[in-house]
Design an enzyme around this catalytic site. Structure first.
Site, mmCIF file in Angstrom:
data_model
loop_
_atom_site.group_PDB
_atom_site.id
_atom_site.type_symbol
_atom_site.label_atom_id
_atom_site.label_comp_id
_atom_site.label_asym_id
_atom_site.label_seq_id
_atom_site.Cartn_x
_atom_site.Cartn_y
_atom_site.Cartn_z
ATOM 1 N N GLU A 122 0.851 -1.181 0.000
ATOM 2 C CA GLU A 122 0.000 0.000 0.000
ATOM 3 C C GLU A 122 0.896 1.243 0.000
ATOM 4 O O GLU A 122 1.863 1.279 0.761
ATOM 5 C CB GLU A 122 -0.913 0.039 1.235
ATOM 6 N N GLY A 262 2.599 2.091 11.046
ATOM 7 C CA GLY A 262 2.367 1.251 12.224
ATOM 8 C C GLY A 262 2.245 -0.215 11.841
ATOM 9 O O GLY A 262 2.876 -1.087 12.428
ATOM 10 N N ALA A 263 1.410 -0.486 10.841
ATOM 11 C CA ALA A 263 1.174 -1.872 10.444
ATOM 12 C C ALA A 263 0.388 -1.890 9.140
ATOM 13 O O ALA A 263 -0.100 -0.849 8.691
ATOM 14 C CB ALA A 263 0.393 -2.609 11.523
ATOM 15 N N MET A 264 0.251 -3.093 8.564
ATOM 16 C CA MET A 264 -0.420 -3.195 7.276
ATOM 17 C C MET A 264 -1.306 -4.436 7.221
ATOM 18 O O MET A 264 -0.887 -5.532 7.592
ATOM 19 C CB MET A 264 0.654 -3.225 6.164
ATOM 20 N N GLU A 265 -2.515 -4.228 6.694
ATOM 21 C CA GLU A 265 -3.586 -5.230 6.791
ATOM 22 C C GLU A 265 -3.610 -6.268 5.672
ATOM 23 O O GLU A 265 -4.673 -6.830 5.388
ATOM 24 C CB GLU A 265 -4.928 -4.489 6.794
ATOM 25 N N ASN A 266 -2.462 -6.577 5.041
ATOM 26 C CA ASN A 266 -2.459 -7.563 3.956
ATOM 27 C C ASN A 266 -3.320 -8.781 4.289
ATOM 28 O O ASN A 266 -3.259 -9.296 5.392
ATOM 29 C CB ASN A 266 -1.033 -8.044 3.708
ATOM 30 N N GLU A 299 -5.869 -3.549 12.256
ATOM 31 C CA GLU A 299 -5.495 -4.313 11.049
ATOM 32 C C GLU A 299 -6.438 -5.494 10.852
ATOM 33 O O GLU A 299 -6.836 -5.800 9.732
ATOM 34 C CB GLU A 299 -4.040 -4.795 11.120
ATOM 35 N N HIS A 302 -9.735 -4.452 9.374
ATOM 36 C CA HIS A 302 -9.647 -4.165 7.933
ATOM 37 C C HIS A 302 -10.074 -5.376 7.091
ATOM 38 O O HIS A 302 -10.408 -5.215 5.925
ATOM 39 C CB HIS A 302 -8.215 -3.806 7.540
ATOM 40 N N GLU A 321 -10.235 3.652 5.992
ATOM 41 C CA GLU A 321 -9.459 4.072 7.161
ATOM 42 C C GLU A 321 -10.320 4.748 8.236
ATOM 43 O O GLU A 321 -10.208 4.421 9.411
ATOM 44 C CB GLU A 321 -8.290 4.968 6.738
#
Ligand code: 0A1
Ligand code: ZN
Length: 864
Positions: A122, A262-266, A299, A302, A321
């Site tokens: 992203e 912070g983090a990623m919702e893959n 996350e 999401h 978001e």
């Protein structure tokens, strides 16, 4: 390096992609400096048009259609795209590219962190991995195969569930992963390396079994336990609150030390900044435990709001978001204290979003255009986006909101949607026309609501005159009125509500939809004049203007029944007093206020998390917004005088509270965290006294502290009292924690957050400072520029120069990070003349020296 202002992308130019790619196969041969990526995609034409793929920094080894290699003349490649002018209506495209993850310092695409492969796609990282229509409205099923050296990279992870593994020759092995859910490319993820893993399982409400894993550095598995507990709590909460279950047999989280956000919702493989995964009682604060819980939740949530229902284009970013922040705020409120959570969320909103909304970077929650997509991950999109959902719940009521969410989940599952789609669900659920409400998404700036009251004793009626205006923002001179839901009550002064006619339990929601509105409320004949409690729970993200003097505010605070408004009344009181102290430097802090504030803290001691928040005075960033020109150093001095007076008033309370032992054994529970919040508030106040005695008692507490929350609070309090105890604490802390980078980040941040520009420069030259690690850079540069405004904006300009220098160096490695740091200059035009001039010089010098597109986008808008 590009030095031009980026071309802007416009919402009005959106057109659907003319091809569908239902299925794709990705094959990675992983090598740090030369990873080969072979991609097969099944393409179907949907509309006329050329076939254009995005691709940046790829070396193309070969390309074929239906097995036939293309010649040079069959396609065109430039720096950002690959175009095939003529393609059949249905075909299989194969590409073969090489990329260099080791050279990827921007941390977008596939890169190496601590010797392991990880990805961040992203918003536009996938185009740095392979040629692809890298836009969120192209959703495909991905099958991933990867091979790598087995000794170096024993664990190979991707989205979905593993389908096959095996050994190859030359010490290599392979794994295949299959994700049955169509997804946009920004949700692709790959991790490969050697990790320890904390495992658990979860059974969904449908009875499906899910294997959970949190992958961390070797030897750190136990520190992932809290993240795992948070994950299971999130999965359960989404089932109970929204009726939504997880949809794959595997859910993995991987912690990486080098990460821009912070983090990623893959999908099925969340990748986290290690700061939001790793926690142990000795090394993590209560704030860390809370942040982990909330970000793991964010996350995970999401998966429904972002992944299964994604965004049609990046203009709709707030669709996933804002909604997901709202969901994580609700999760934290349900797990912890709702009023305390609300206060903390509003603190963030006011400090970050209101500031953004008042400066040159102001933009609507859903903008019409953007220069650089990475710069759209803002407080406005996230935090104001969440506030709008909250305001919607107040306006249409919880039942209609919950019904609307179910319509949204059911109707738009599997699609790439828009804000209009989302609001159509709430129109259906509530039967209301929400087109005016959607103006909130189109207009930047924080609305100001003025409230005037008139009491008619003879008729026992209170008349409220309400009006709204929204200030001009870049490219938006005039604004229309927006619907503002104001939760309102009439207070009787004895802890209760006056039974106003037509209001339930003395409470109502007034919807201010027009520029002006008059509301007359009838109360029982013979009533005393009721006190007005308005915007309760901060029901709308506005600035409220009421003409109340100190006595009236104190009376209101004493009569309030809404914890948020109790806290907020004291914030207003403290703000007014700090401004008075700034204007009257010789005058002592007001005794009546200091005593009332101390009394309020004492009265709420049974709810220590709330009481602790009462001791927090409005921060400089917030005070700054109400002064023009603003003098951060003067505000800081005035604020410190008020804080010192409160510290002196509460000295015996602090002694009493700190004489008790800290809760043992440590647990990150809301109860214990509340007790520690009160203790750390008292530690902070002790530091505010600034005396040598205070320093030695803080040093004794520091030496005896059994948890990071209190140890760090003591260090923070000591920093502002120069002397031996302070110097010893700084070096002991460093020596104790030098092998734990997350704790050393705190050590840097606590010093940069309170020191001078010289201190920030010295820290940026420390051997442990590392330009390639975003957490470490933020621990010095963001801590200094974003939380230490008095020093950053000091009139000698040195603070600006330190940050300007760091930004110039970072920009060459990591443009997204440089751009983010540059936003610290956003208020420069409001500064007093000297600091204003130095900020302008730093910004113009940066612009002249040449910057990345991301950084240039911020500088150009700031200077505009
Ligand atoms: N979607 C993530 C935020 C995020 C955005 C961009 C990133 O890299 C450029 C990374 C993460 C979230 O909301 O948590
Ligand atoms: Zn998010």
């Amino acid at each position: 390096m590009r030095t031009d202002t980026p071309v802007s992308v416009k919402l009005e130019n959106y057109t659907p992609y003319p091809f569908a790619i239902e299925q794709a196969e990705l094959d990675f041969s992983l090598e740090p400096e030369a990873t080969r990526v072979r991609t097969k995609m099944m393409v179907k034409r949907l509309a006329p048009g050329a076939f254009v793929l995005d691709g940046v920094g790829l070396t193309l080894n070969g390309i074929s259609i239906d097995g036939q290699p293309l010649g040079d003349g069959d396609y065109k490649v430039d720096e950002e795209t690959l175009t095939i002018a003529s393609v059949p209506d249905a075909f299989e495209l194969e590409t073969d590219v090489t990329i260099n993850p080791k050279a990827n310092t921007a941390l977008s695409g596939l890169y190496i962190s601590a010797g392991r492969f990880c990805s961040q796609c992203e918003a536009t990282g996938f185009r740095r991995i392979t040629y692809w229509p890298d836009r969120p409205d192209v959703m495909s099923r991905f099958h991933v195969r990867m091979d790598a050296d087995k000794a170096k990279y024993p664990i190979l992870l991707s989205n979905g569930t593993p389908s096959k593994t095996g050994d190859l020759s030359d010490g290599r092995h392979f794994a295949e992963w299959d994700d049955p859910h169509p997804k946009p490319s920004y949700l692709f993820a790959l991790c490969a390396g050697d990790y320890d893993v904390w495992r658990d399982t979860f059974t969904t409400m449908n009875g499906d079994h899910v294997d959970l894993g949190v992958y961390v550095d070797k030897g750190q598995a136990k520190r992932a336990e809290w993240a795992m507990e948070s994950l299971k709590a999130s999965m359960k909460w989404d089932e109970e609150r929204f009726g939504r279950a997880y949809d794959l047999g595997v859910f993995n989280i991987v912690a990486v030390r080098d990460f821009n956000f912070g983090a990623m919702e893959n999908k099925g493989l969340n990748i986290f900044n290690s700061a939001y995964v790793l926690a142990s009682p000795d090394s993590a604060t209560d704030a860390d435990f809370e942040a982990i819980e909330s970000i793991v939740g964010h996350e995970y949530f999401h998966n429904w709001t972002g992944n299964r229902i994604t965004c049609r284009d990046w203009f709709q970013l707030c669709l996933k978001e804002g909604l997901t922040v709202f969901r994580d705020q609700e999760f934290s409120s349900d797990l912890r204290s709702r009023p305390v959570q609300r206060i903390k969320d509003v603190m963030t909103l006011r400090a970050r979003q209101f500031a953004e909304d008042a400066g040159p970077l102001a933009h609507p929650v859903r903008p019409q255009a953007y220069g650089s997509i990475d710069n759209l991950y803002t407080a406005t999109v996230y935090v104001k986006g969440a506030e709008l959902i909250r305001a919607l719940t107040v306006l249409i009521g919880d039942d209609a909101f919950n019904k609307g969410m179910q319509i949204y989940f059911d109707e738009f599952d599997g699609t790439a949607s828009t804000i209009e789609d989302f609001y159509s669900c709430f129109e259906k659920a509530s039967g209301k026309d929400l087109s005016q409400f959607r103006l909130w998404y189109a207009q930047a700036g924080t609305p100001e609501v003025t409230v005037e009251e008139a009491w008619d004793e003879a008729n026992a009626t209170l008349t409220l005159k309400l009006s709204q205006t929204t200030p001009a923002t870049p490219e938006q001179d005039t604004k229309k009125p927006v619907p503002i839901p104001l939760r309102t009550a009439l207070l009787d002064g004895n802890g209760g509500h006056v039974p106003a006619e037509g209001w339930e339990n003395g409470e109502t929601v007034i919807a201010l939809e027009e520029a002006e509105k008059t509301v007359t409320v009838k109360v029982p004949d013979g009533s005393h004049r009721p006190l007005l409690s308005i915007n309760r729970q901060f029901s709308a993200p506005i600035r409220l203007k009421r003409d109340l003097d100190q006595a009236a505010l104190l009376e209101l605070a004493a009569a309030e029944t809404d914890p948020f408004n109790i806290w907020d009344s004291f914030q207003s009181l403290a703000k007014a007093e700090i401004f008075r102290l700034l204007d009257e430097p010789q005058s002592p802090p007001d005794e009546a206020l200091v005593t009332a504030l101390a009394d309020a803290v004492r009265q709420n001691e049974q709810d220590p998390a709330f009481a602790a928040l009462l001791t927090v005075l409005p921060d400089i960033g917030e005070l700054f917004q109400e002064r023009d020109p603003a003098d951060p150093a003067g505000l800081d001095a005035a604020r410190k005088r008020l804080r010192k007076a409160l510290a002196e008033e509460m000295a015996s309370d602090a002694e009493r509270i700190l004489a008790k032992p800290s809760p043992e054994p440590f647990a990150p529970t809301p109860d214990q965290a509340g007790t520690r919040a009160m203790r750390t508030a008292m530690i902070g106040l002790t530091g505010a006294k600034g005396t040598p005695e205070a320093a030695s008692s803080l040093k004794a507490l520091f030496d005896g502290a059994s948890n990071m929350t209190e140890s760090l609070a003591c260090l923070r309090a000591l920093i502002s009292i120069p002397g031996k105890p302070r110097d010893e604490a700084i070096s002991t802390f460093y020596e104790t924690w030098k092998d734990n980078p997350l704790v050393i980040d705190k050590w840097f941040a606590v010093q940069a957050g309170q020191g001078t520009a010289d201190d920030a420069r010295r820290l940026s030259q420390h051997p442990d400072f590392d330009l390639s690690n975003p957490n470490r850079v933020r621990s010095v540069a963001a801590a200094f520029a974003m939380t230490n405004l008095a020093a950053f904006h000091a009139p000698d300009g040195d603070g600006h120069r330190v940050i300007g220098d760091i930004v110039a160096r970072i920009d060459k490695l990591n443009p997204a990070l440089a751009a983010r740091l540059l936003t610290s200059f956003e208020q420069w035009k409001k500064l007093e003349p000297k600091a204003r001039a130095s900020a302008e010089t730093v910004l113009t010098n940066l612009r002249a020296a040449g910057l990345s597109q991301n950084a240039m986008d911020i500088v150009a808008r700031a200077l505009d």
